[in-house]
Design a protein around this motif. Structure first.
Motif, PDB file in Angstrom:
ATOM      1  N   ILE A   1       0.833  -1.205   0.000  1.00  0.00           N
ATOM      2  CA  ILE A   1       0.000   0.000   0.000  1.00  0.00           C
ATOM      3  C   ILE A   1       0.866   1.254   0.000  1.00  0.00           C
ATOM      4  O   ILE A   1       0.539   2.248  -0.671  1.00  0.00           O
ATOM      5  CB  ILE A   1      -0.950  -0.023   1.210  1.00  0.00           C
ATOM      6  CG1 ILE A   1      -1.989  -1.131   1.035  1.00  0.00           C
ATOM      7  CG2 ILE A   1      -1.636   1.321   1.398  1.00  0.00           C
ATOM      8  CD1 ILE A   1      -2.876  -1.354   2.245  1.00  0.00           C
ATOM      9  N   ALA A   2       1.986   1.225   0.739  1.00  0.00           N
ATOM     10  CA  ALA A   2       2.890   2.372   0.747  1.00  0.00           C
ATOM     11  C   ALA A   2       3.448   2.637  -0.653  1.00  0.00           C
ATOM     12  O   ALA A   2       3.537   3.792  -1.100  1.00  0.00           O
ATOM     13  CB  ALA A   2       4.030   2.140   1.736  1.00  0.00           C
TER      14      ALA A   2
ATOM     15  N   MET B   1       0.729   4.209  -2.661  1.00  0.00           N
ATOM     16  CA  MET B   1       0.501   5.600  -2.303  1.00  0.00           C
ATOM     17  C   MET B   1       1.543   6.510  -2.943  1.00  0.00           C
ATOM     18  O   MET B   1       1.238   7.634  -3.359  1.00  0.00           O
ATOM     19  CB  MET B   1       0.519   5.763  -0.781  1.00  0.00           C
ATOM     20  CG  MET B   1      -0.669   5.133  -0.068  1.00  0.00           C
ATOM     21  SD  MET B   1      -2.288   5.764  -0.639  1.00  0.00           S
ATOM     22  CE  MET B   1      -2.780   4.467  -1.786  1.00  0.00           C
TER      23      MET B   1
ATOM     24  N   LEU C   1       0.450   6.895  -6.408  1.00  0.00           N
ATOM     25  CA  LEU C   1      -0.687   7.794  -6.511  1.00  0.00           C
ATOM     26  C   LEU C   1      -0.246   9.249  -6.420  1.00  0.00           C
ATOM     27  O   LEU C   1      -0.739  10.100  -7.180  1.00  0.00           O
ATOM     28  CB  LEU C   1      -1.701   7.476  -5.408  1.00  0.00           C
ATOM     29  CG  LEU C   1      -2.949   8.365  -5.360  1.00  0.00           C
ATOM     30  CD1 LEU C   1      -3.730   8.259  -6.665  1.00  0.00           C
ATOM     31  CD2 LEU C   1      -3.817   8.005  -4.171  1.00  0.00           C
TER      32      LEU C   1
ATOM     33  N   ALA D   1      -6.450  -0.267  -2.836  1.00  0.00           N
ATOM     34  CA  ALA D   1      -5.453   0.774  -3.034  1.00  0.00           C
ATOM     35  C   ALA D   1      -4.931   0.765  -4.465  1.00  0.00           C
ATOM     36  O   ALA D   1      -4.715   1.824  -5.074  1.00  0.00           O
ATOM     37  CB  ALA D   1      -4.295   0.579  -2.045  1.00  0.00           C
TER      38      ALA D   1
ATOM     39  N   VAL E   1      -5.330   3.791  -7.265  1.00  0.00           N
ATOM     40  CA  VAL E   1      -4.271   4.414  -8.072  1.00  0.00           C
ATOM     41  C   VAL E   1      -4.641   4.376  -9.553  1.00  0.00           C
ATOM     42  O   VAL E   1      -4.491   5.363 -10.279  1.00  0.00           O
ATOM     43  CB  VAL E   1      -2.925   3.693  -7.841  1.00  0.00           C
ATOM     44  CG1 VAL E   1      -1.863   4.220  -8.804  1.00  0.00           C
ATOM     45  CG2 VAL E   1      -2.459   3.891  -6.410  1.00  0.00           C
TER      46      VAL E   1
END
Length: 591
Positions: free
Chosen positions: A364-365, A368, A371, A531, A535
């Motif tokens: 997820i990091a 992110m 994104l 997630a 994105v």
């Protein structure tokens, strides 16, 4: 700013989606969290017939059904209350591993009946709470000895009841992944001996219950599970059998080698019943002889043993069924409700976040970061394209007013602000190249000859080269959006697969495979896929919107190149005598 506001609104909407706290009082205000645990003995759950009475219920906690981050590392803050949410229930912790998020807890339920649903409550989160477990108080007075095999390797097996009937020596080995946490290993030649004591005295003809989880690695002619005085509970070529004085009782089928099975013997003074996995496998009218002297567990038995219990009463068939089904895989007795917070509720999204494994957080990091990069590209590229289109419009307004093409810096009547804007126009860059080529060609004219077709094509090639360069500027960083569109879902899927693997691994280690235990962990693992889609979806919309603008500007440049070359040729024709045609396509001039 618009993107930031949208994200803030999205986070707010998820936060306010928290369910209201369940109606009813709160046991103690110092405990901020609680979880409802339902004990279901109806047909939709374990389907237990008849009354059970006081029961020792196994509660397995793991990341799929409990937020370990809100509890103390040793579980000292755990408390259980009865259905009235006022009466504390005795309990004790066999295993609490906050790092691996696995806990094995035994809760004493005062009255359990078949065909009903009963709620108990788990409270947690008090960071200043002392240890609350009551190990001896978890058992009723009819238990003579209970062995969890939770002691460290090399230590005698302790008796969890208040009778303290520990074994005289340590088991030959232990297995940390037995049917319920840690279990004991038996090599066959070294039984586990328990010394005689008054609390273990069993008069002749009285009630008696023995139960244990056994996993035979070999099936010899006879392997004793429990031996004391005139009573022997054994496996004969893998078949459970009981020898009580002169009476014998034998099951119909052998246990599976290498599999865990729940084995129990219950006697009420008149009938002796043998149970395998909670189901009666045989019965005989007999009274047990008096039992005295030391107890031998596992003489000639090669395999593993866990959760050995000795009672001085004959437990009911319903009670034995509850033990076997609750403690084994596929427990349908215990189901977990949502987490609740004092004065409010836990958001489902918060529960999912709390249960998300570390591997999924890493994915997820990464998403992110992707994104953020995609948002930056969309914002920067959108601003650049808007400026380019505005600058092109300002340039074309001036271009259409020119009767004769001259270098742009020689055009009068343009203020500094407009000139600065037009300098950013891709069309102006094409115009500058065309004018440079014209000035260059005018200096190279010999004998006032006009431009040949080859010369015009050479000029077009120079302008086309500039057009390619401007197209590359328009497409710059767009590849990052395509990476986010195509790679985001796959990276998210990777995180989900890793999360699901960890959930099933933890559930297997805890031995709890009901849907209520799995669902929170699976939902948390799916957060990585969400997630990834989070994105890809905005990147897809942004890419399509920006690409449409890029195509519009590119088409505008392509049309302008044709217009510019034509006007440059016409301008040169008017500046020179018409002895030569401007191109091979023009008609021959009359002599």
């Amino acid at each position: 700013m618009r993107i930031g506001s949208w994200l803030a609104a999205l986070m707010l909407s998820m936060a306010v989606a928290a369910p209201a706290m369940a109606e009813g009082g709160w046991w103690e205000k110092d405990w901020p969290y609680r979880k409802v645990i339902t004990l279901d003995t109806t047909a939709s759950g374990m389907n237990v017939p008849g009354a059970v009475g006081r029961s020792l219920v196994l509660v397995r906690l793991h990341s799929g059904n409990f937020g370990f981050s809100d509890s103390l590392d040793n579980g000292a803050d755990l408390r259980f209350t009865a259905a009235d949410d006022k009466t504390p229930l005795p309990f004790h912790i066999e295993k609490y591993d906050a790092q691996n998020q696995i806990a094995i807890i035994w809760v004493s339920v005062p009255n359990l009946n078949g065909g009903e649903k009963q709620d108990i409550h788990l409270y947690y989160g008090n960071k200043n709470a002392p240890v609350g477990q009551d190990i001896p108080g978890s058992f009723d007075a009819d238990y003579a000895a209970v062995y969890h095999f939770s002691d460290n390797p090399g230590q005698p097996v302790s008796d969890a009841t208040a009778n303290k009937n520990a074994s005289q020596a340590a088991p030959a080995g232990v297995n940390d992944a037995a049917i319920i946490a840690r279990g004991g290993r038996f090599p066959g030649n070294v039984p586990l001996t328990i010394a005689d004591s008054p609390s273990l005295a069993i008069p002749a003809g009285s009630g008696f219950t023995f139960s244990a989880w056994v996993k035979p690695d070999q099936l010899p002619e006879q392997a004793t599970i429990y031996g004391r005085g005139g009573l022997t509970i054994a496996l004969m070529a893998g078949v459970p059998a009981v020898v009580a004085g002169g009476a014998q009782l034998k099951a119909n089928a052998a246990l599976k080698q290498g599999d865990w099975s729940h084995l129990a013997l219950a006697a009420d003074g008149k009938i002796v019943r043998l149970y395998v996995n909670g189901v009666e496998a045989g019965a005989a009218s007999a009274a047990l002889p008096a039992q005295a002297g030391p107890i031998a567990l596992g003489a000639g038995f090669v395999g593993e043993m866990d959760e050995v219990r000795i009672s001085k009463v004959g437990r009911s068939p319903a009670a034995i069924l509850v033990d076997a089904k609750n403690e084994g895989p596929g427990d349908k007795l215990v189901t977990f409700g949502a987490d609740e917070k004092q004065g409010g509720g836990h958001s489902p999204m918060l529960t999912i976040v709390q249960n998300t494994p570390f591997d999924a957080w890493v994915v997820i990091a990464i998403l992110m970061v992707m994104l953020v990069i995609a948002i930056w590209v969309m914002y920067a590229k959108s601003a650049y394209l808007r400026l380019a289109m505005k600058a092109n419009a300002a340039f074309m307004k001036r271009f259409r007013r020119l009767d004769d093409l001259v270098p742009f810096d020689r055009i009068e009547g343009i203020d500094a602000k407009e000139r600065a804007l037009i300098e950013k126009a891709p069309l102006k860059a094409l115009y500058d190249v065309g004018m440079e080529e014209l000035e260059h060609r005018k200096g190279m004219q010999i004998k006032k000859k006009g431009l040949s077709a080859e010369t015009i094509e050479a000029m077009r090639a120079s302008v086309d080269a500039e057009q390619v360069f401007q197209n590359e500027k328009l497409d710059k960083w767009m590849v990052l959006l395509t990476i986010a569109i195509s790679g985001g879902p796959f990276i998210g899927l990777l995180g989900t697969v890793l999360g699901v693997m960890l959930v099933f691994g933890e559930v297997a280690a805890a031995g709890d495979v009901n849907i209520n235990a799995i669902a929170p962990g699976i939902a948390a693992a799916l957060l990585a896929t969400v997630a990834g889609l989070g994105v890809a979806i905005p990147s897809l919309f942004g890419y399509n919107y920006l690409n449409a603008q890029v195509v519009t500007i590119a088409n505008e440049m392509r049309v302008f190149v044709d217009r510019l070359i034509t006007r440059l040729a016409e301008t040169h024709h008017h500046m020179n005598p018409p002895q030569q045609p401007l191109s091979g396509d023009l008609p021959q001039a009359a002599e």
